[in-house]
Design a protein around this motif. Structure first.
Motif, PDB file in Angstrom:
ATOM      1  N   TYR A  51       0.872  -1.180   0.000  1.00 25.11           N
ATOM      2  CA  TYR A  51       0.000   0.000   0.000  1.00 25.11           C
ATOM      3  C   TYR A  51       0.900   1.218   0.000  1.00 25.11           C
ATOM      4  O   TYR A  51       1.898   1.259   0.734  1.00 25.11           O
ATOM      5  CB  TYR A  51      -0.895   0.015   1.248  1.00 25.11           C
ATOM      6  CG  TYR A  51      -2.087  -0.911   1.121  1.00 25.11           C
ATOM      7  CD1 TYR A  51      -3.303  -0.443   0.618  1.00 25.11           C
ATOM      8  CD2 TYR A  51      -1.995  -2.253   1.472  1.00 25.11           C
ATOM      9  CE1 TYR A  51      -4.398  -1.298   0.472  1.00 25.11           C
ATOM     10  CE2 TYR A  51      -3.087  -3.110   1.331  1.00 25.11           C
ATOM     11  CZ  TYR A  51      -4.276  -2.614   0.836  1.00 25.11           C
ATOM     12  OH  TYR A  51      -5.358  -3.452   0.685  1.00 25.11           O
ATOM     13  N   ALA A  68      -8.126  -7.159  -2.827  1.00 23.49           N
ATOM     14  CA  ALA A  68      -8.051  -6.544  -1.501  1.00 23.49           C
ATOM     15  C   ALA A  68      -8.670  -5.147  -1.521  1.00 23.49           C
ATOM     16  O   ALA A  68      -9.013  -4.621  -2.587  1.00 23.49           O
ATOM     17  CB  ALA A  68      -6.591  -6.469  -1.064  1.00 23.49           C
ATOM     18  N   LEU A  72      -7.427   2.067   2.315  1.00 23.83           N
ATOM     19  CA  LEU A  72      -7.587   1.637   3.711  1.00 23.83           C
ATOM     20  C   LEU A  72      -8.109   2.788   4.565  1.00 23.83           C
ATOM     21  O   LEU A  72      -7.552   3.895   4.520  1.00 23.83           O
ATOM     22  CB  LEU A  72      -6.242   1.154   4.277  1.00 23.83           C
ATOM     23  CG  LEU A  72      -5.650  -0.084   3.597  1.00 23.83           C
ATOM     24  CD1 LEU A  72      -4.350  -0.493   4.280  1.00 23.83           C
ATOM     25  CD2 LEU A  72      -6.643  -1.244   3.598  1.00 23.83           C
ATOM     26  N   VAL A  78      -3.727  -2.452  10.754  1.00 24.53           N
ATOM     27  CA  VAL A  78      -2.323  -2.819  10.929  1.00 24.53           C
ATOM     28  C   VAL A  78      -1.408  -1.966  10.031  1.00 24.53           C
ATOM     29  O   VAL A  78      -0.347  -1.500  10.461  1.00 24.53           O
ATOM     30  CB  VAL A  78      -2.120  -4.325  10.618  1.00 24.53           C
ATOM     31  CG1 VAL A  78      -0.713  -4.764  10.977  1.00 24.53           C
ATOM     32  CG2 VAL A  78      -3.133  -5.181  11.362  1.00 24.53           C
ATOM     33  N   CYS A  79      -1.817  -1.771   8.787  1.00 26.33           N
ATOM     34  CA  CYS A  79      -0.963  -1.008   7.858  1.00 26.33           C
ATOM     35  C   CYS A  79      -0.746   0.421   8.355  1.00 26.33           C
ATOM     36  O   CYS A  79       0.391   0.915   8.385  1.00 26.33           O
ATOM     37  CB  CYS A  79      -1.576  -0.986   6.458  1.00 26.33           C
ATOM     38  SG  CYS A  79      -1.560  -2.599   5.660  1.00 26.33           S
ATOM     39  N   HIS A 100      -8.325  -3.821  13.326  1.00 25.41           N
ATOM     40  CA  HIS A 100      -7.819  -4.534  12.134  1.00 25.41           C
ATOM     41  C   HIS A 100      -8.804  -4.390  10.975  1.00 25.41           C
ATOM     42  O   HIS A 100     -10.021  -4.538  11.136  1.00 25.41           O
ATOM     43  CB  HIS A 100      -7.641  -6.027  12.478  1.00 25.41           C
ATOM     44  CG  HIS A 100      -7.404  -6.881  11.283  1.00 25.41           C
ATOM     45  ND1 HIS A 100      -8.379  -7.666  10.708  1.00 25.41           N
ATOM     46  CD2 HIS A 100      -6.296  -7.046  10.520  1.00 25.41           C
ATOM     47  CE1 HIS A 100      -7.884  -8.290   9.658  1.00 25.41           C
ATOM     48  NE2 HIS A 100      -6.623  -7.932   9.528  1.00 25.41           N
ATOM     49  N   CYS A 103      -9.800  -7.267   4.716  1.00 26.95           N
ATOM     50  CA  CYS A 103     -10.129  -7.219   3.287  1.00 26.95           C
ATOM     51  C   CYS A 103     -10.600  -8.589   2.832  1.00 26.95           C
ATOM     52  O   CYS A 103     -11.233  -8.720   1.795  1.00 26.95           O
ATOM     53  CB  CYS A 103      -8.905  -6.805   2.470  1.00 26.95           C
ATOM     54  SG  CYS A 103      -8.239  -5.204   2.923  1.00 26.95           S
ATOM     55  N   GLU A 110      -0.670 -11.650  10.152  1.00 27.85           N
ATOM     56  CA  GLU A 110      -0.230 -10.608   9.219  1.00 27.85           C
ATOM     57  C   GLU A 110       1.107 -10.017   9.664  1.00 27.85           C
ATOM     58  O   GLU A 110       1.411 -10.000  10.846  1.00 27.85           O
ATOM     59  CB  GLU A 110      -1.325  -9.528   9.239  1.00 27.85           C
ATOM     60  CG  GLU A 110      -1.140  -8.380   8.281  1.00 27.85           C
ATOM     61  CD  GLU A 110      -2.432  -7.556   8.127  1.00 27.85           C
ATOM     62  OE1 GLU A 110      -3.444  -7.869   8.791  1.00 27.85           O
ATOM     63  OE2 GLU A 110      -2.407  -6.592   7.354  1.00 27.85           O
ATOM     64  N   ASP A 126       2.678  -5.471   2.984  1.00 31.09           N
ATOM     65  CA  ASP A 126       1.719  -6.172   3.839  1.00 31.09           C
ATOM     66  C   ASP A 126       1.612  -7.622   3.370  1.00 31.09           C
ATOM     67  O   ASP A 126       1.441  -7.870   2.173  1.00 31.09           O
ATOM     68  CB  ASP A 126       0.351  -5.465   3.715  1.00 31.09           C
ATOM     69  CG  ASP A 126      -0.727  -6.127   4.547  1.00 31.09           C
ATOM     70  OD1 ASP A 126      -0.398  -6.911   5.454  1.00 31.09           O
ATOM     71  OD2 ASP A 126      -1.913  -5.848   4.298  1.00 31.09           O
ATOM     72  N   ASP A 128      -0.366 -11.306   4.371  1.00 29.97           N
ATOM     73  CA  ASP A 128      -1.376 -11.990   5.180  1.00 29.97           C
ATOM     74  C   ASP A 128      -1.226 -13.496   5.028  1.00 29.97           C
ATOM     75  O   ASP A 128      -0.815 -13.978   3.967  1.00 29.97           O
ATOM     76  CB  ASP A 128      -2.790 -11.650   4.692  1.00 29.97           C
ATOM     77  CG  ASP A 128      -3.204 -10.222   5.006  1.00 29.97           C
ATOM     78  OD1 ASP A 128      -2.351  -9.433   5.434  1.00 29.97           O
ATOM     79  OD2 ASP A 128      -4.387  -9.923   4.807  1.00 29.97           O
TER      80      ASP A 128
HETATM   81  N1  SME Z   1      -5.353  -5.977   7.251  1.00 27.35           N
HETATM   82  C1  SME Z   1      -4.826  -4.725   6.780  1.00 27.35           C
HETATM   83  C2  SME Z   1      -5.545  -4.255   5.542  1.00 27.35           C
HETATM   84  C3  SME Z   1      -4.932  -4.703   4.256  1.00 27.35           C
HETATM   85  S1  SME Z   1      -5.288  -6.318   3.865  1.00 27.35           S
HETATM   86  O1  SME Z   1      -4.794  -7.217   4.880  1.00 27.35           O
HETATM   87  C4  SME Z   1      -4.668  -6.725   2.353  1.00 27.35           C
HETATM   88  C5  SME Z   1      -4.892  -3.692   7.884  1.00 27.35           C
HETATM   89  O2  SME Z   1      -5.472  -3.944   8.942  1.00 27.35           O
HETATM   90  O3  SME Z   1      -4.371  -2.605   7.693  1.00 27.35           O
END
Ligand code: SME
Length: 155
Positions: A51, A68, A72, A78-79, A100, A103, A110, A126, A128
């Protein structure tokens, strides 16, 4: 796979990407290639991608795996945590990570690794997995080394 085998696999992938990246310094070409190589070398990788920060938003870039989220939700998940804290975050169970962003319901663990250009965070890698507890310090070390290649002038 033992820890030693995993480390050796990351080392081989690093060398392979270093060689491939000599063709071009274009970051999109490099991110796409890194995602493709990594995704097919580790059976526990379910979604593998990047991302990028654009005008204060996190927008999906090169990836492999199921479709995905394209954007976001800001300052959540998480990102965004990895971007704000400027560090790698390993999440053994995504259901226990407050905020969290899911997607794909099949994701269970992750890892996110920020992408730096100098001192500036440009985005995040990222990955998963469909299993809990997939990522450890070996994934972290291997991936931190690999993401450094994305914006490197020469490899
Ligand atoms: N789980 C991520 C979002 C991106 S997807 O996993 C591809 C997050 O919590 O930022």
């Amino acid at each position: 796979m033992t820890k030693e085998q995993k480390k050796e696999r990351y080392d081989r992938i690093f060398q392979q990407l270093e060689t491939l990246f000599k063709k071009t310094a274009d970051p999109i070409a490099r991110m796409s290639t890194a995602a493709a190589v990594l995704h097919h070398k580790f059976s526990y990788y379910f979604w593998t991608g990047f991302y990028l920060l654009k005008h204060g938003e996190l927008i999906v870039a090169a990836y492999q795996g199921p479709v995905a989220c394209l954007v976001l939700e800001r300052n959540k998940g998480v990102c965004w945590a990895g971007i704000k804290e400027k560090k790698t975050i390993i999440v053994p169970d995504v259901h226990k990570f407050p905020g969290h962003l899911s997607c794909d319901d099949r994701s269970r663990s992750e890892i996110v690794v920020p992408l730096f250009y100098g001192n500036e965070v440009m985005g995040i890698m990222d990955i998963d997995s469909k299993s809990f507890n997939s990522f450890d310090e070996i994934d972290q070390a291997g991936l931190e080394k690999i993401v450094k290649l994305i914006f490197k002038e020469e490899t």
